[in-house]
Scaffold this active site. Structure first.
Site, PDB file in Angstrom:
ATOM      1  CE  LYS A 128      -1.676  -9.728   4.294  1.00 20.88           C
ATOM      2  NZ  LYS A 128      -2.262  -8.600   5.030  1.00 20.88           N
ATOM      3  N   GLY A 156       9.459   4.246   4.637  1.00 21.63           N
ATOM      4  CA  GLY A 156       8.456   3.795   3.682  1.00 21.63           C
ATOM      5  C   GLY A 156       7.352   4.815   3.525  1.00 21.63           C
ATOM      6  N   GLY A 200       4.689   4.687   1.257  1.00 20.19           N
ATOM      7  CA  GLY A 200       3.574   4.184   0.463  1.00 20.19           C
ATOM      8  C   GLY A 200       2.285   4.873   0.884  1.00 20.19           C
ATOM      9  CG  ASN A 201      -1.375   3.978  -1.124  1.00 17.51           C
ATOM     10  OD1 ASN A 201      -0.838   4.840  -1.802  1.00 17.51           O
ATOM     11  ND2 ASN A 201      -2.044   2.967  -1.659  1.00 17.51           N
ATOM     12  CE1 TYR A 247       4.426  12.111   0.493  1.00 18.12           C
ATOM     13  CE2 TYR A 247       2.146  12.772   0.799  1.00 18.12           C
ATOM     14  CZ  TYR A 247       3.446  13.070   0.418  1.00 18.12           C
ATOM     15  OH  TYR A 247       3.750  14.337  -0.003  1.00 18.12           O
TER      16      TYR A 247
END
Length: 342
Positions: free
Chosen positions: A78, A174, A176-177, A180
């Site tokens: 990461k 949430g 976000g991409n 959604y």
């Protein structure tokens, strides 16, 4: 920091600064013994440098577990770029980060994550080939959402006795991409959506397109629903927040949803089924890993179909052993990772 690295069995931690661009970045490599460590690059503000390093280490461990449970010949890594509010040239900053990746000589491959975009990956690609989720490769978010949606159906079957989501109340935290895209699939399946996001525009769009009901972010976790789907940042489930839940199951895309395994035990004691995050949200990793390897979409889709099967396997073991699915998943992941020498 060494104590955390030892407790998580993290191989190495790499830091860099670049005065010309303002870059301050961390790369944690949990393992690269059976393959390069693949994991996203976060571009976020942190309260201090130590918090950024801790985030990278813990997320890298999760990526090793995710790759092992997904059957991918990869290690886990990461990256975190500490966001500065006054960056003069974002493109130059990510190009400099690409040089940092290149210096690791293929031990780490980066990808899109919270706060980064395919355009950022294009900038990284100017300095290294060890990057995916570029504009050409595509955004993995829809594939993460596909896997989470399939995982929610498997979770519903295990907890509610049916994988038909029509009429179920799903609270999506949430938008976000991934969140959604997940909401879109849930709406198409007939689910009733409760949504929250700090971006009021995303909430408004979900209301208009999916008939979603808006709920304040701080209130969503205690709102009655069938399935609570955390799709923002991690550490949402602790001993206090678990007590507030009014749902039958937790199944969402966020990484590191649990602050510790005691929270998982508390979920189990309350009869709330938990879908381990690094299984249900592995669709993005599967997509970027196989795309980077040159596999076609059919192969990728077939691999994504294994996510609900793995979840069902974990749920069955958890029920038989009367343990939390989180503990079962961790035991299975560690067996796969460390017996293979990952």
């Amino acid at each position: 920091m060494f104590a955390l690295m030892q407790s998580t069995r993290t191989q190495s931690l790499h830091l860099t600064v670049d005065a010309a661009t303002g870059l301050k970045a961390v790369i944690a490599i949990h393992s690269d013994r059976v393959g390069p460590a693949l994991g996203g690059c976060r571009y976020l503000a942190y309260p201090d440098d130590e918090s950024a390093m801790i985030d990278a280490i813990r997320l890298a461990q999760g990526m090793s577990y995710k790759a092992a449970l997904a059957g991918l010949p990869l290690g886990g890594g990461k990256a975190v770029i500490i966001r500065n509010p006054h960056v003069e040239n974002r493109a130059a900053l990510f190009e400099a980060f690409g040089r940092f990746i290149e210096s690791l000589e293929g031990r780490y491959i980066t990808a899109i994550d919270s706060g980064t975009s395919t355009v950022d990956m294009d900038c990284i690609a100017l300095s290294t080939q060890h990057v995916t989720s570029t504009t050409a490769a595509g955004d993995p978010s829809p594939h993460t959402a596909m896997g989470v949606f399939a995982g929610i159906r498997a979770t519903s079957m295990a907890r509610l006795g049916s994988d038909n989501l029509e009429g179920l109340r799903v609270a999506v935290q949430g938008l976000g991409n991934v969140g959604y895209a997940l909401a879109e699939q849930l709406h198409a399946a007939g689910a009733e959506l409760l949504v929250s996001d700090y971006d009021s525009g995303r909430v408004q769009l979900a209301m208009e397109q999916f008939g979603a009901h808006p709920v304040a972010s701080e209130a969503l976790i205690s709102t009655p629903c069938d399935i609570f789907a955390p799709c923002g940042l991690g550490s949402i489930l602790n001993c206090q927040s678990v007590n507030q839940l009014r749902c039958a199951a937790v199944a969402g895309s966020a990484n590191n949803q649990l602050t510790n395994l005691q929270a998982a035990d508390q979920l189990e004691a309350r009869g709330i089924l938990y879908a381990p995050d690094y299984i249900i949200n592995s669709g993005g990793l599967i997509y970027v890993a196989l795309k980077h390897r040159g596999e076609d979409l059919g192969t990728i889709t077939a691999h994504l179909a294994r996510i609900p099967l793995r979840l069902t396997e974990v749920f069955a073991h958890a029920q038989a052993e009367k343990r939390s699915p989180a503990r079962v998943a961790e035991s299975l992941a560690e067996r796969l990772v460390y017996q293979k020498g990952v």
